[in-house]
Design an enzyme around this catalytic site. Structure first.
Site, PDB file in Angstrom:
ATOM      1  N   HIS A   1       0.804  -1.235   0.000  1.00 55.70           N
ATOM      2  CA  HIS A   1       0.000   0.000   0.000  1.00 55.70           C
ATOM      3  C   HIS A   1       0.827   1.271   0.000  1.00 55.70           C
ATOM      4  O   HIS A   1       0.305   2.358   0.182  1.00 55.70           O
ATOM      5  CB  HIS A   1      -0.961  -0.027   1.188  1.00 55.70           C
ATOM      6  CG  HIS A   1      -1.838  -1.222   1.117  1.00 55.70           C
ATOM      7  ND1 HIS A   1      -2.933  -1.290   0.301  1.00 55.70           N
ATOM      8  CD2 HIS A   1      -1.699  -2.447   1.689  1.00 55.70           C
ATOM      9  CE1 HIS A   1      -3.458  -2.496   0.388  1.00 55.70           C
ATOM     10  NE2 HIS A   1      -2.727  -3.218   1.214  1.00 55.70           N
ATOM     11  N   ARG A   2       2.161   1.101  -0.208  1.00 55.16           N
ATOM     12  CA  ARG A   2       3.002   2.313  -0.260  1.00 55.16           C
ATOM     13  C   ARG A   2       2.653   3.146  -1.480  1.00 55.16           C
ATOM     14  O   ARG A   2       2.849   4.345  -1.488  1.00 55.16           O
ATOM     15  CB  ARG A   2       4.480   1.930  -0.294  1.00 55.16           C
ATOM     16  CG  ARG A   2       4.994   1.482   1.050  1.00 55.16           C
ATOM     17  CD  ARG A   2       6.480   1.781   1.193  1.00 55.16           C
ATOM     18  NE  ARG A   2       6.946   1.296   2.478  1.00 55.16           N
ATOM     19  CZ  ARG A   2       7.525   0.116   2.657  1.00 55.16           C
ATOM     20  NH1 ARG A   2       7.744  -0.676   1.628  1.00 55.16           N
ATOM     21  NH2 ARG A   2       7.899  -0.249   3.857  1.00 55.16           N
ATOM     22  N   GLY A   3       2.149   2.503  -2.518  1.00 51.27           N
ATOM     23  CA  GLY A   3       1.779   3.222  -3.739  1.00 51.27           C
ATOM     24  C   GLY A   3       0.741   4.288  -3.447  1.00 51.27           C
ATOM     25  O   GLY A   3       0.941   5.475  -3.742  1.00 51.27           O
TER      26      GLY A   3
END
Ligand SMILES: Nc1ncnc2c1ncn2[C@@H]1O[C@H](COP(=O)(O)OP(=O)(O)OP(=O)(O)O)[C@@H](O)[C@H]1O
Length: 320
Positions: free
Chosen positions: A258-260
């Site tokens: 979920h870093r995107g």
């Protein structure tokens, strides 16, 4: 410069494309900061948290009221390629141990980088474990050193800027993913622009002070814009409708983890603040999508499309 929480930037590109020149110019773009005089970590006198042990008052809250303050430029620290972990993280102060028989800590480069930038040229040639340590500290904002009978933790809040040449190999994907942004720099092919680069460099070499003075106005304008953006940032609204599009974009590109989304939302918010807006628009997301997602795409050996083109296509479909 606007939002340190984005998680720094990795700049990959050809040699001699002014990567280091740009990073070294960062300090001049930011307003000078106030620091506790003599503090090896440049603790902020007005802060109530995130201070080193020496600057924390007995009630554990504030820098000592009587601390003398100094005004210093924002630190921009170079991490040389051959640096050892001791030099980077700090270690036992051997001189004091031998001459005074005391166990004291000799702060390293991470201490000097606190509240500023840490620049690693050729980060892709650095040992993986050191990159791992750097990314951990950059994310947590604290450096913990436990060795030779000393145990110390000190603030180390900095923005990590890495650069490298893709011909010499890339960073491992799991390390790359932890850099907020990934920029690609290529050699300029326009003759007109190449000539202008040489002209400017020649003017600088002939008289660096006159050259800088010539750009004073532009520099001051950019400084004001950055300062304004830093102030505006906490109040910039990220509407749900944009957040949903950001998540859809990451799903469409099959981004792992979920870093995107986190990086997209932080960077689009910073860009909106920089442009003087109070709300994030889809266009902000469009402009930073490649920077925030390129290094997070799954590597598919059968994929023939360029990463940037893949992202552009997905952006057109999802944000339309
Ligand atoms: N776009 C540009 N504008 C101004 N100067 C430039 C530009 N591109 C290159 N230069 C000049 O080229 C020289 C090389 O720049 P620099 O050392 O910053 O490159 P680099 O990308 O960090 O190189 P390396 O990867 O080898 O470390 C400098 O003298 C710089 O002034």
């Amino acid at each position: 410069m606007v939002s340190p929480t984005i998680g720094g930037v990795m700049v990959m590109g050809h040699r001699g494309t002014a990567k280091s020149t740009a990073v070294r110019a960062l300090a001049a773009m930011l307003p000078p900061i106030k620091a506790v005089a003599g503090c090896p970590y440049s603790c902020a006198p007005e802060r109530t948290a995130g201070l080193c042990e020496r600057c924390t008052s007995p009630d554990g809250k504030k820098a000592p009221v009587k601390a003398t303050t100094v005004t210093i430029p924002v630190p921009v620290v170079d991490l040389p390629l051959g640096a050892t972990e001791d030099r980077v993280c700090g270690t036992l102060d051997i001189e004091r141990a031998l001459t005074q028989g005391v166990q004291a800590f000799a702060p390293g480069l991470l201490a000097r980088a606190n509240r500023g930038f840490l620049y690693i040229d050729e980060v892709n040639l650095l040992e993986d474990h050191l990159v791992d340590v750097l990314l951990d500290v950059a994310a947590s904002g604290t450096n913990v050193v436990e060795r030779e009978g000393i145990s110390i933790r000190h603030p180390a809040r900095f923005v990590l800027v890495g650069s490298g040449n893709p011909e010499e190999g890339d960073l491992r994907p799991q390390l790359l993913d932890r850099f907020g942004l990934h920029a690609r720099i290529t050699t300029i092919t326009e003759v007109e622009e190449r000539v202008e680069i040489v002209r400017r460099r020649r003017a600088y070499d002939a008289d660096p002070f006159a050259f800088a003075a010539n750009w004073d106005k532009e520099t001051a304008k950019l400084q004001r814009k950055i300062k304004g953006a830093q102030k505006r940032l906490p109040d910039v609204v990220l509407p749900d409708s944009v957040l949903y599009k950001i998540a859809e974009l990451c799903v469409k590109l099959e981004i792992d983890g979920h870093r995107g989304e986190l990086t997209l939302s932080r960077t689009a918010t910073a860009l909106a603040a920089f442009e003087g807006h109070n709300e994030v628009k889809l266009d902000d997301v469009r402009r930073i999508a490649i920077l925030a997602l390129r290094h997070r795409l799954r590597k598919d050996p059968l994929e023939t499309q360029d990463d940037a083109v893949r992202i552009e296509r997905a952006v057109e479909e999802v944000l339309a």
